[in-house]
Design a protein around this motif. Structure first.
Motif, PDB file in Angstrom:
ATOM      1  N   ILE A 132      10.698   9.173   9.413  1.00 15.40           N
ATOM      2  CA  ILE A 132      10.779   9.449  10.850  1.00 15.40           C
ATOM      3  C   ILE A 132       9.473   9.032  11.544  1.00 15.40           C
ATOM      4  O   ILE A 132       9.495   8.401  12.608  1.00 15.40           O
ATOM      5  CB  ILE A 132      11.071  10.942  11.093  1.00 15.40           C
ATOM      6  CG1 ILE A 132      12.468  11.297  10.586  1.00 15.40           C
ATOM      7  CG2 ILE A 132      10.936  11.284  12.583  1.00 15.40           C
ATOM      8  CD1 ILE A 132      12.762  12.789  10.580  1.00 15.40           C
ATOM      9  N   SER A 133       8.342   9.345  10.932  1.00  8.01           N
ATOM     10  CA  SER A 133       7.039   9.013  11.519  1.00  8.01           C
ATOM     11  C   SER A 133       6.848   7.504  11.623  1.00  8.01           C
ATOM     12  O   SER A 133       6.399   6.991  12.652  1.00  8.01           O
ATOM     13  CB  SER A 133       5.913   9.627  10.686  1.00  8.01           C
ATOM     14  OG  SER A 133       6.002  11.029  10.653  1.00  8.01           O
ATOM     15  N   ALA A 134       7.196   6.793  10.549  1.00 10.10           N
ATOM     16  CA  ALA A 134       7.058   5.336  10.562  1.00 10.10           C
ATOM     17  C   ALA A 134       7.958   4.712  11.620  1.00 10.10           C
ATOM     18  O   ALA A 134       7.553   3.803  12.355  1.00 10.10           O
ATOM     19  CB  ALA A 134       7.395   4.768   9.181  1.00 10.10           C
ATOM     20  N   SER A 135       9.174   5.219  11.735  1.00  7.63           N
ATOM     21  CA  SER A 135      10.117   4.700  12.737  1.00  7.63           C
ATOM     22  C   SER A 135       9.595   4.948  14.151  1.00  7.63           C
ATOM     23  O   SER A 135       9.701   4.076  15.031  1.00  7.63           O
ATOM     24  CB  SER A 135      11.489   5.358  12.567  1.00  7.63           C
ATOM     25  OG  SER A 135      12.007   5.121  11.277  1.00  7.63           O
ATOM     26  N   ALA A 136       9.024   6.134  14.380  1.00  7.20           N
ATOM     27  CA  ALA A 136       8.475   6.457  15.701  1.00  7.20           C
ATOM     28  C   ALA A 136       7.315   5.532  16.056  1.00  7.20           C
ATOM     29  O   ALA A 136       7.199   5.068  17.202  1.00  7.20           O
ATOM     30  CB  ALA A 136       8.025   7.919  15.729  1.00  7.20           C
ATOM     31  N   LEU A 137       6.476   5.239  15.083  1.00  2.00           N
ATOM     32  CA  LEU A 137       5.338   4.345  15.330  1.00  2.00           C
ATOM     33  C   LEU A 137       5.806   2.919  15.605  1.00  2.00           C
ATOM     34  O   LEU A 137       5.195   2.196  16.403  1.00  2.00           O
ATOM     35  CB  LEU A 137       4.387   4.384  14.137  1.00  2.00           C
ATOM     36  CG  LEU A 137       3.573   5.678  13.999  1.00  2.00           C
ATOM     37  CD1 LEU A 137       2.913   5.752  12.633  1.00  2.00           C
ATOM     38  CD2 LEU A 137       2.520   5.772  15.100  1.00  2.00           C
ATOM     39  N   ILE A 158       0.833  -1.205   0.000  1.00  2.00           N
ATOM     40  CA  ILE A 158       0.000   0.000   0.000  1.00  2.00           C
ATOM     41  C   ILE A 158       0.866   1.252   0.000  1.00  2.00           C
ATOM     42  O   ILE A 158       0.602   2.213  -0.730  1.00  2.00           O
ATOM     43  CB  ILE A 158      -0.956  -0.009   1.205  1.00  2.00           C
ATOM     44  CG1 ILE A 158      -1.938  -1.190   1.086  1.00  2.00           C
ATOM     45  CG2 ILE A 158      -1.723   1.305   1.290  1.00  2.00           C
ATOM     46  CD1 ILE A 158      -2.746  -1.207  -0.193  1.00  2.00           C
ATOM     47  N   ALA A 159       1.916   1.252   0.811  1.00  2.00           N
ATOM     48  CA  ALA A 159       2.823   2.407   0.809  1.00  2.00           C
ATOM     49  C   ALA A 159       3.453   2.568  -0.567  1.00  2.00           C
ATOM     50  O   ALA A 159       3.632   3.703  -1.053  1.00  2.00           O
ATOM     51  CB  ALA A 159       3.904   2.236   1.876  1.00  2.00           C
ATOM     52  N   GLY A 160       3.789   1.450  -1.201  1.00  2.00           N
ATOM     53  CA  GLY A 160       4.372   1.521  -2.544  1.00  2.00           C
ATOM     54  C   GLY A 160       3.434   2.177  -3.541  1.00  2.00           C
ATOM     55  O   GLY A 160       3.846   3.031  -4.333  1.00  2.00           O
ATOM     56  N   PHE A 209      -5.017   6.570   7.454  1.00  2.16           N
ATOM     57  CA  PHE A 209      -3.916   7.248   8.142  1.00  2.16           C
ATOM     58  C   PHE A 209      -2.701   7.384   7.222  1.00  2.16           C
ATOM     59  O   PHE A 209      -2.111   8.459   7.090  1.00  2.16           O
ATOM     60  CB  PHE A 209      -3.563   6.456   9.403  1.00  2.16           C
ATOM     61  CG  PHE A 209      -2.456   7.044  10.225  1.00  2.16           C
ATOM     62  CD1 PHE A 209      -2.622   8.254  10.884  1.00  2.16           C
ATOM     63  CD2 PHE A 209      -1.251   6.371  10.369  1.00  2.16           C
ATOM     64  CE1 PHE A 209      -1.599   8.798  11.655  1.00  2.16           C
ATOM     65  CE2 PHE A 209      -0.221   6.903  11.135  1.00  2.16           C
ATOM     66  CZ  PHE A 209      -0.395   8.122  11.780  1.00  2.16           C
ATOM     67  N   LEU A 210      -2.327   6.291   6.561  1.00  2.69           N
ATOM     68  CA  LEU A 210      -1.125   6.316   5.722  1.00  2.69           C
ATOM     69  C   LEU A 210      -1.314   7.191   4.497  1.00  2.69           C
ATOM     70  O   LEU A 210      -0.383   7.894   4.091  1.00  2.69           O
ATOM     71  CB  LEU A 210      -0.751   4.893   5.304  1.00  2.69           C
ATOM     72  CG  LEU A 210       0.540   4.781   4.486  1.00  2.69           C
ATOM     73  CD1 LEU A 210       1.743   5.219   5.307  1.00  2.69           C
ATOM     74  CD2 LEU A 210       0.738   3.349   3.976  1.00  2.69           C
ATOM     75  N   SER A 211      -2.497   7.158   3.899  1.00  2.00           N
ATOM     76  CA  SER A 211      -2.725   7.990   2.710  1.00  2.00           C
ATOM     77  C   SER A 211      -2.561   9.473   3.047  1.00  2.00           C
ATOM     78  O   SER A 211      -2.060  10.257   2.227  1.00  2.00           O
ATOM     79  CB  SER A 211      -4.118   7.722   2.123  1.00  2.00           C
ATOM     80  OG  SER A 211      -5.142   8.075   3.031  1.00  2.00           O
ATOM     81  N   LEU A 212      -2.947   9.862   4.255  1.00  2.00           N
ATOM     82  CA  LEU A 212      -2.770  11.253   4.690  1.00  2.00           C
ATOM     83  C   LEU A 212      -1.291  11.565   4.942  1.00  2.00           C
ATOM     84  O   LEU A 212      -0.800  12.630   4.572  1.00  2.00           O
ATOM     85  CB  LEU A 212      -3.584  11.516   5.956  1.00  2.00           C
ATOM     86  CG  LEU A 212      -5.107  11.498   5.780  1.00  2.00           C
ATOM     87  CD1 LEU A 212      -5.809  11.521   7.132  1.00  2.00           C
ATOM     88  CD2 LEU A 212      -5.568  12.679   4.929  1.00  2.00           C
ATOM     89  N   LEU A 213      -0.589  10.613   5.564  1.00  2.00           N
ATOM     90  CA  LEU A 213       0.835  10.825   5.827  1.00  2.00           C
ATOM     91  C   LEU A 213       1.625  10.977   4.533  1.00  2.00           C
ATOM     92  O   LEU A 213       2.431  11.902   4.386  1.00  2.00           O
ATOM     93  CB  LEU A 213       1.406   9.661   6.638  1.00  2.00           C
ATOM     94  CG  LEU A 213       1.040   9.535   8.111  1.00  2.00           C
ATOM     95  CD1 LEU A 213       1.808   8.381   8.744  1.00  2.00           C
ATOM     96  CD2 LEU A 213       1.319  10.821   8.870  1.00  2.00           C
ATOM     97  N   VAL A 214       1.410  10.069   3.614  1.00  2.00           N
ATOM     98  CA  VAL A 214       2.170  10.084   2.367  1.00  2.00           C
ATOM     99  C   VAL A 214       1.883  11.352   1.576  1.00  2.00           C
ATOM    100  O   VAL A 214       2.786  11.951   0.977  1.00  2.00           O
ATOM    101  CB  VAL A 214       1.851   8.830   1.520  1.00  2.00           C
ATOM    102  CG1 VAL A 214       2.486   8.929   0.136  1.00  2.00           C
ATOM    103  CG2 VAL A 214       2.342   7.575   2.227  1.00  2.00           C
ATOM    104  N   ARG A 215       0.632  11.780   1.588  1.00  2.00           N
ATOM    105  CA  ARG A 215       0.250  12.972   0.822  1.00  2.00           C
ATOM    106  C   ARG A 215       0.852  14.250   1.397  1.00  2.00           C
ATOM    107  O   ARG A 215       1.190  15.178   0.657  1.00  2.00           O
ATOM    108  CB  ARG A 215      -1.287  13.090   0.820  1.00  2.00           C
ATOM    109  CG  ARG A 215      -1.836  14.260   0.013  1.00  2.00           C
ATOM    110  CD  ARG A 215      -1.662  14.049  -1.476  1.00  2.00           C
ATOM    111  NE  ARG A 215      -2.499  14.968  -2.240  1.00  2.00           N
ATOM    112  CZ  ARG A 215      -2.647  14.921  -3.546  1.00  2.00           C
ATOM    113  NH1 ARG A 215      -2.021  14.005  -4.251  1.00  2.00           N
ATOM    114  NH2 ARG A 215      -3.429  15.779  -4.171  1.00  2.00           N
ATOM    115  N   ASN A 216       1.003  14.312   2.713  1.00  2.00           N
ATOM    116  CA  ASN A 216       1.333  15.572   3.371  1.00  2.00           C
ATOM    117  C   ASN A 216       2.750  15.657   3.931  1.00  2.00           C
ATOM    118  O   ASN A 216       3.171  16.738   4.355  1.00  2.00           O
ATOM    119  CB  ASN A 216       0.332  15.847   4.490  1.00  2.00           C
ATOM    120  CG  ASN A 216      -1.057  16.124   3.965  1.00  2.00           C
ATOM    121  OD1 ASN A 216      -1.323  17.166   3.394  1.00  2.00           O
ATOM    122  ND2 ASN A 216      -1.959  15.152   4.125  1.00  2.00           N
TER     123      ASN A 216
END
Length: 378
Positions: free
Chosen positions: A170-175, A56-58, A155-162
């Motif tokens: 950094i966000s993925a590592s923190a989670l 999905i991230a891809g 959640f991820l679609s918003l992160l990737v877009r913004n």
């Protein structure tokens, strides 16, 4: 993202693990070594999570500069998720309302403690499972993982877009770091097992892998350090084998499992294209399971309820547990094949008609679209 036979095989492995976990009878008649050795097969869901995070991230990263980024993504995901889900949901509704009227006490008992129907329709059932610390609706309880994934998609679609890729990293590592901490302090085992941020490490390991795989330097690093990933995978496997016999709790083992499955997928990716004669990741059988894994996953528990009931009703006699399981498995495979060919595949093909509309990359800074472009193109 282009379909990969090897990753379909990984899906197949994941659904087989789940199938064995739910179909293996844990009774005195089952050899103890079978019960013990399959103790962690529930983690097939974790493999699904890591793989889903990667895929999905891809897709999102490849299409982040699309004008219809959100609409195309959600329509295509709905075309994949909704059809079989709706079938299973209405099977549940039918049993809830018809079983008592027909005097089918066994079926009535299987739905006696179902959640409010709105929770299944809103993909929020995982929160209600966590609140009650139990699952008592065997027809549809496996959908907790779909709820987690749907929440993850949003959640991820918003992160990737913004976020820029650096901030996403950094966000993925923190989670990933946060998830084991949340599980450790969870108020009950169900909270640790079914809530999205408590399971974020598996999903976000997949996101990190997608970031590396879509970056030339990242991909070069994966290939260059292949031996490191092989040894890491081997060592983690030994740890998991040891822990299997220790009956670990979810919060003790989930991080290790997620890390193992991430390493495993790395090895699958960097060997993809191998021309050796014996390659399990070219297995047509495992690929078959992978392509039909969604239907198998959603349908396997309803069928395990219905088939023994139908056989006992028709034969006026209960069959052995293993006989019920064998017949249920055969029926499951047939129904999953029909579902894939007549329901899932046609609707997925329809969903893929919604193409991502690309916007020139020079209108982007990091992952963020220049807002004036949207005005010009709207």
């Amino acid at each position: 993202m282009k379909r990969s036979q090897a990753l379909d095989v990984v899906r197949g492995i994941a659904v087989i693990l789940v199938l064995i976990w739910h179909y293996m009878p844990r009774t005195s008649a089952t050899p103890e070594f079978l019960i013990t050795s399959t103790r962690l097969f529930w983690s097939g869901v974790d493999l699904f999570f890591v793989l889903s995070g990667f895929l999905i991230a891809g897709v999102l990263l490849q299409n982040v500069n699309s004008k219809n980024y959100f609409s195309a993504f959600y329509i295509r995901r709905a075309a994949r998720i909704v059809p079989v889900y709706v079938v299973v949901f209405f099977m549940l509704v039918a049993v809830i309302y018809l079983a008592p009227k027909l005097g089918a006490d066994y079926l009535t008992k299987t739905v006696s403690e179902h959640l409010p129907l709105w929770s299944y329709l809103t993909f929020t059932q995982n929160f209600l499972y966590a609140a009650s610390d139990r699952m008592n609706d065997p027809w549809i309880d496996v959908t907790w993982s779909l709820a987690v994934e749907e929440q993850f998609y949003i959640f991820l679609s918003l992160l990737v877009r913004n976020l820029s890729k650096k901030k996403l990293l950094i966000s993925a590592s923190a989670l990933i770091v946060m998830a084991p901490v949340l599980r450790f302090y969870a108020t009950n085992g169900m909270v640790a097992y079914v809530l999205p941020f408590h399971r974020a490490d598996a999903l976000m390991f997949g996101v990190l892998l997608a970031l590396a795989w879509q970056n030339e330097k990242g991909k070069e690093f994966l290939y260059k350090h292949a031996s490191l990933f092989r040894w890491s995978c081997f060592f983690l496997f030994l740890v998991i084998v040891y822990l299997t016999y220790q009956a670990p709790r979810i919060w003790d083992i989930s991080f290790i499992l997620a890390l193992f499955y991430c390493n495993f997928i790395v090895l699958v990716l960097i060997r993809n294209g191998d021309t050796s004669r014996f390659d399990p990741f070219k297995s047509r059988i495992l690929e078959w399971f992978g392509l039909r894994s969604y239907g198998i996953y959603l349908l396997h528990k309803p069928i395990l309820i219905l088939i023994p009931f139908a056989l006992a009703w028709f034969l006026h006699n209960d069959l052995s547990t293993w006989t019920d399981i064998v017949i249920s498995t055969i029926v499951l495979f047939v129904v999953s094949e029909v579902s894939y060919r007549l329901l899932e595949k046609p609707i997925m093909s329809w969903g893929h008609r919604f193409k991502y509309e690309q916007i020139p990359a020079d209108n982007w800074e990091g992952n963020r679209l220049d807002p004036t472009v949207m005005t010009k193109n709207s």
